[in-house]
Design an enzyme around this catalytic site. Sequence first.
Site, short mmCIF file in Angstrom:
data_model
loop_
_atom_site.label_atom_id
_atom_site.label_comp_id
_atom_site.label_asym_id
_atom_site.label_seq_id
_atom_site.Cartn_x
_atom_site.Cartn_y
_atom_site.Cartn_z
N ASP A 477 0.76 -1.10 -0.10
CA ASP A 477 -0.13 0.06 -0.04
C ASP A 477 0.89 1.30 0.03
O ASP A 477 1.99 1.12 0.29
CB ASP A 477 -0.90 -0.09 1.21
N ASP A 547 -10.50 1.87 -3.44
CA ASP A 547 -11.47 1.95 -2.16
C ASP A 547 -12.61 1.94 -2.03
O ASP A 547 -13.34 1.54 -1.11
CB ASP A 547 -10.54 3.06 -1.10
C1 DGJ Z 1 -5.83 1.88 1.78
C2 DGJ Z 1 -6.14 0.59 1.24
O1 DGJ Z 1 -6.71 1.06 -0.09
C3 DGJ Z 1 -7.18 -0.11 1.97
O2 DGJ Z 1 -7.66 -1.16 1.09
C4 DGJ Z 1 -6.61 -0.48 3.12
O3 DGJ Z 1 -5.37 -1.46 2.95
C5 DGJ Z 1 -6.20 0.76 4.07
N1 DGJ Z 1 -5.48 1.30 3.12
C6 DGJ Z 1 -5.43 0.33 5.20
O4 DGJ Z 1 -4.92 1.47 5.95
#
Ligand code: DGJ
Length: 728
Positions: A477, A547
């Site tokens: 991430d 997301d």
């Molecule tokens: C952003 C990601 O896109 C989410 O899926 C998740 O992993 C969060 N970060 C966790 O902090």
Amino acid sequence: MIYFDPLTKSFHLQTNKTSYIFQLLNQGYLAHLYWGRRISPPDPSYLLRYVGRAFSPSTDPSDLNLSLDTLPQEYPGYGTSDFRQPAYQVQLHNGSTAIEFLYKSHRIFQGKPKLEGLPATYVENQDEATTLEVHLQDSISGLSVLLSYTVFEELNAITRSVRFINEGKDPLRLLRVQSMNIDFHHALFDILHLSGAWAKERWVYRQPLRPGIQSVESRRGASSHQHNPFIALLDPNATEDTGDVYGFSLVYSGNFLASVEVDQYSTARVSLGINPFDFSWLLEPGEEFQTPEVVMVYSPEGLGGMSRIYHRLYRTRLCRGVYRDQVRPILVNNWEATYFHFNEDKLCQIAEQAKELGIELFVLDDGWFGQRDNDRTSLGDWIVDRKKLPNGLESLVQRINDMGLQFGLWFEPEMVSPESELYKNHPDWCLHVPDRRRTESRWQLILDFSREEVCDAVIKMVSDVLTSAPIRYVKWDMNRHMTEIGSAALPSERQRETAHRYMLGLYRVMEEITSKFPHILFEGCSGGGGRFDPGILYYMSQIWTSDNSDAIERLKIQYGTSIVYPISTIGAHVTAVPNHQVHRVTSLKTRGDVAMSGNFGYELDLTLLTAEEKDLVRQQVNQYKEIRNLVQKGEFYRLLNPFTGNECAWMFVSDDQCEALVFYFKVLAQPNEPLKRLYLKGLDPNALYEWIESGEIYGGDSLMYAGINIPFLHGDFTSFVWRLKKRN
Ligand code: DGJ
């Protein structure tokens, strides 16, 4: 193939279906002549036309009509009579920026060399591609450029990149180093780009070109949610299935600029590369600078034709590793199920339920390390939190493996929380500028990946965790953009190199970790799809798309993403309702159908589902296991566009046209709806197909030209799926 015709001094770059032609003029300039359907002109010189124009200075006293300002060029500069946007700009030791590259030599050879330190498309056999390198030089400064063109014959794509080599005696400063330039002889195009924001990435925008410069770019230190490093020019009449489309896609994950300038004579200049904004690079004598690669695709078969070329090329010759050709596991991720609040038992309950439903991989997301009970702390301290996982990671992984599931883990390796041991010990390891505020975003700072020792430390920290337990998947991430972009390790004259040096460091870290752990499936992520680009795909063959996991929002996001990126790369999960991002309630069936149109998984607390819901999940999982080969490797056809209507549809066809899978989605219910048909694509017109669910038989031709009947679907947010099989 590529050949040089010495009589006309023209270079012909041919794929199976396309030609790209440019010519070497006597003065040493490279003039662009043609790019489009494959042609074999005995003498293409007639394609170069120019006349003397007012305020466009003549470049050659023996040919007063010739002006760089009107010449269609391959790699133009600024300051020696071309007033359009240049492909490069260099400041010489004496402070001047007027330089001019002229032809020195060229070579043509089989295969495609690696781009040192950068991601790029590749060949597995030398005969898959041919490369042309043209060497140009500015005789006064001694600066050379090597223009590289590689032709993937079968795959119908051309890649371009540029290497600057300081063969002079003095240092100089690169200010602008675009990876490619094309001067089209007209500007009758629409421009298409993929733009958006967090939770609405890669929406499709299309508008006619107008005089002046139009561009998309990133200044965020990542390719970004806001604009994708891609543009296409389309014939204004081009549709999804017909008409000329030219695509330009940059294999890079940092700041980029894609721009088109329509000049006073209605020509269009396209260029793409590292964003020159806030960039410069000091090149000492003997040093070289390699630009990232641009992948150029021409298709006369509309946007869909272009997308399918990108899909095949990126799936088979950009993505790498053992997972490239394997179907991907169905996963369950605990993020939207628990966020930061879990313990070993809770995770195991979800995993047990997942196993029972046929899911194959359990992914532990953010919150497993340091004291990470919220997003304010602990990034950089990659040590398991014994409060949540008292028996350690190894024991958790063991329990999950014993259930028959594989285990995956989340990291955010590029970041550091000010509240962390790592920051306490190395406060200068983050990007920063002395004496200035260190702007935090999500309470975190960015590690300075332009520094070798920082990269080495990150490789070690991540590797230590990955060797501590049998981990089979990593979600990588990256949750903020760059501010105060400076490095404590660079001298003042190199500070503006920081953002690009960061990318080079990132690519080294990714290369080392992914090759050290070849059995691990890596998934890229950046607050969802903030770094969904070909650069990341070279290291990680799938990416978390957004997301925003609402099924209806995902129609647009996945549709837009599919313009360039293969379906196998598009992570798509079923999440709970009301949806956490937009609070919409959609049926489990629709959520499943949208997610099954990508790289499938679940991200909700499976233990909370009703018995009826579990039955449906079990069916979805079984269904995806049957169709995933087709979804992840088949040809993808977009049928109905969610940006222009209330419906969306797409389909997958196997290479041998024996199997097809059609997804139809309706957003809102309509009163007294017309009786509609859906027109399929890509089938064998002469074959008979069986609709597996009903046993009904249709001709391939009638499914495509007369259509298939869309059933009445009641209520909002509905979906329908047809599976078709060719009859022998
Ligand atoms: C952003 C990601 O896109 C989410 O899926 C998740 O992993 C969060 N970060 C966790 O902090």
